[in-house]
Design a protein around this motif. Structure first.
Motif, short mmCIF file in Angstrom:
data_model
loop_
_atom_site.label_atom_id
_atom_site.label_comp_id
_atom_site.label_asym_id
_atom_site.label_seq_id
_atom_site.Cartn_x
_atom_site.Cartn_y
_atom_site.Cartn_z
N LEU A 101 34.98 38.18 23.54
CA LEU A 101 36.03 37.57 24.37
C LEU A 101 36.21 38.37 25.66
O LEU A 101 36.28 37.82 26.75
N LYS A 102 36.29 39.67 25.50
CA LYS A 102 36.44 40.54 26.66
C LYS A 102 35.27 40.35 27.63
O LYS A 102 35.47 40.12 28.82
N ILE A 103 34.07 40.42 27.10
CA ILE A 103 32.90 40.32 27.95
C ILE A 103 32.80 38.94 28.60
O ILE A 103 32.54 38.81 29.79
N ALA A 125 33.27 47.20 30.77
CA ALA A 125 33.75 48.55 31.05
C ALA A 125 34.27 49.21 29.77
O ALA A 125 34.99 48.58 29.02
N GLY A 126 33.85 50.43 29.54
CA GLY A 126 34.31 51.16 28.36
C GLY A 126 33.54 50.85 27.10
O GLY A 126 33.80 51.44 26.05
N ILE A 127 32.60 49.91 27.17
CA ILE A 127 31.80 49.56 25.99
C ILE A 127 30.47 50.30 26.04
O ILE A 127 29.78 50.30 27.06
N SER A 128 30.12 50.92 24.91
CA SER A 128 28.86 51.66 24.85
C SER A 128 27.71 50.73 24.47
O SER A 128 27.68 50.17 23.38
N LEU A 129 26.77 50.60 25.39
CA LEU A 129 25.56 49.80 25.10
C LEU A 129 24.78 50.43 23.95
O LEU A 129 24.20 49.72 23.12
N LYS A 130 24.77 51.75 23.92
CA LYS A 130 24.04 52.47 22.86
C LYS A 130 24.54 52.06 21.48
O LYS A 130 23.75 51.74 20.59
N THR A 131 25.86 52.05 21.32
CA THR A 131 26.44 51.64 20.03
C THR A 131 26.08 50.19 19.72
O THR A 131 25.69 49.86 18.60
N GLN A 132 26.15 49.32 20.72
CA GLN A 132 25.84 47.91 20.49
C GLN A 132 24.38 47.71 20.11
O GLN A 132 24.06 46.89 19.25
N GLU A 133 23.49 48.47 20.73
CA GLU A 133 22.07 48.37 20.37
C GLU A 133 21.82 48.90 18.96
O GLU A 133 21.02 48.35 18.21
N LEU A 134 22.55 49.95 18.60
CA LEU A 134 22.41 50.49 17.25
C LEU A 134 22.91 49.47 16.22
O LEU A 134 22.28 49.29 15.17
N TYR A 135 23.99 48.77 16.52
CA TYR A 135 24.49 47.75 15.60
C TYR A 135 23.48 46.61 15.45
O TYR A 135 23.27 46.10 14.34
N ALA A 136 22.87 46.20 16.55
CA ALA A 136 21.85 45.15 16.47
C ALA A 136 20.72 45.59 15.54
O ALA A 136 20.24 44.82 14.70
N LEU A 137 20.34 46.86 15.65
CA LEU A 137 19.30 47.42 14.79
C LEU A 137 19.76 47.49 13.33
O LEU A 137 19.00 47.20 12.40
N ARG A 139 21.61 42.14 30.62
CA ARG A 139 21.00 41.10 31.45
C ARG A 139 21.96 40.26 32.30
O ARG A 139 21.55 39.73 33.32
N HIS A 140 23.20 40.08 31.83
CA HIS A 140 24.09 39.19 32.57
C HIS A 140 24.38 39.76 33.96
O HIS A 140 24.80 40.91 34.08
N ARG A 141 24.18 38.96 34.99
CA ARG A 141 24.19 39.51 36.34
C ARG A 141 25.55 40.07 36.77
O ARG A 141 25.60 40.99 37.58
N ILE A 142 26.64 39.54 36.22
CA ILE A 142 27.95 40.09 36.58
C ILE A 142 28.38 41.19 35.60
O ILE A 142 28.78 42.26 36.01
N VAL A 143 28.25 40.86 34.30
CA VAL A 143 28.72 41.81 33.28
C VAL A 143 28.04 43.17 33.42
O VAL A 143 28.69 44.21 33.33
N ARG A 144 26.74 43.16 33.67
CA ARG A 144 26.00 44.43 33.67
C ARG A 144 26.45 45.39 34.78
O ARG A 144 26.23 46.60 34.66
N ARG A 145 27.09 44.85 35.81
CA ARG A 145 27.57 45.72 36.90
C ARG A 145 28.68 46.65 36.44
O ARG A 145 28.88 47.72 37.01
N SER A 146 29.43 46.22 35.43
CA SER A 146 30.56 47.03 34.98
C SER A 146 30.15 48.04 33.89
O SER A 146 30.99 48.79 33.39
#
Lengths: 10, 215
Positions: B21-23, B30-42, B80-87
């Motif tokens: 919802l936030k994204i 902002a404040g979200i760790s991509l590393k954690t999200q990638e680890l969860y996907a794994l 990948r999202h062109r707006i989201v990834r900027r934050s």
């Protein structure tokens, strides 16, 4: 015990 | 299925929904760790290898699909999202995946209930899930202002863990031969990692001030 390895949780 | 297990699944689902919802609406990660999200996907990929071969219930299959789909969707948004990834806070999200993935994999090879491929991957997913939140907690500590949605996301994740422990205690007393040491110990470790966060979360809520973790 085969049932033991049935992972029914998420 | 008992009430603790179901509530645990629902808070887990809520955490994912809050994040999406936030994204999706604010177009910010902002404040979200991509590393954690990638680890969860794994984690979900490794754990749900049996999704097509082992049918437990419609509920289980649907939830598995939701967790798999949402975790990859979140990663896609941030990368990948062109707006989201900027934050995306790249400078502060510097945790190395391999420091967590490799030890967990080796541990799964050494300590497992049965040394079949799927079983090792399942065990690996448990160990990895236990520590996957670390990059997120490190990022929260480095971020000065934690927004409400990010705080709620971590709160729901912690609640999910706590409820799962209640579920195991309940099942231990109500089901014969229900003993899962690997699940319990990794689950307990995972929940303890949230203890510190919970302490500050409740304090900020009680005193009605913005959540901030000490450096």
């Amino acid at each position: 015990d085969e049932g033991k390895l049935d992972h029914d949780e998420l | 299925m008992n009430i603790f297990r179901f509530s645990g699944d629902m808070t887990h689902l809520m955490s994912v929904l809050v994040l999406l919802l936030k994204i999706h609406t604010i177009k910010s990660c902002a404040g979200i760790s991509l590393k954690t999200q990638e680890l969860y996907a794994l984690v979900f990929l490794a754990r749900y290898l049996d999704i097509v071969t082992n049918f437990i219930s419609l509920y289980n299959t649907i939830m598995k699909l939701i967790f798999l789909g949402s975790s990859f969707m979140i990663v896609w948004y941030i990368r990948r999202h062109r707006i989201v990834r900027r934050s995306y806070d790249k400078e502060h999200d510097t945790f190395r995946h391999l420091f967590l993935v490799l030890p967990c994999f080796i541990l799964a090879l050494l300590i497992n209930e049965r040394s079949a491929f799927k079983e090792i991957m399942w065990t690996f997913s448990l160990y990895l899930e236990a520590v996957a939140i670390l990059p997120q907690l490190v990022l929260l500590q480095r971020t000065k202002n934690i927004d409400n949605l990010t705080g709620q996301y971590v709160f729901f994740l912690g609640a999910y863990r706590a409820l799962y422990i209640c579920n195991w205690i309940y099942r231990y007393f109500t089901e014969p031969h229900y003993v899962h040491w690997i699940t319990w110990i990794s689950g307990l470790v995972q929940t303890l990692l949230y203890a510190d966060f919970f302490y500050y979360y409740f304090n900020s809520w009680k005193n009605n001030v913005k959540l901030q973790l000490p450096a």
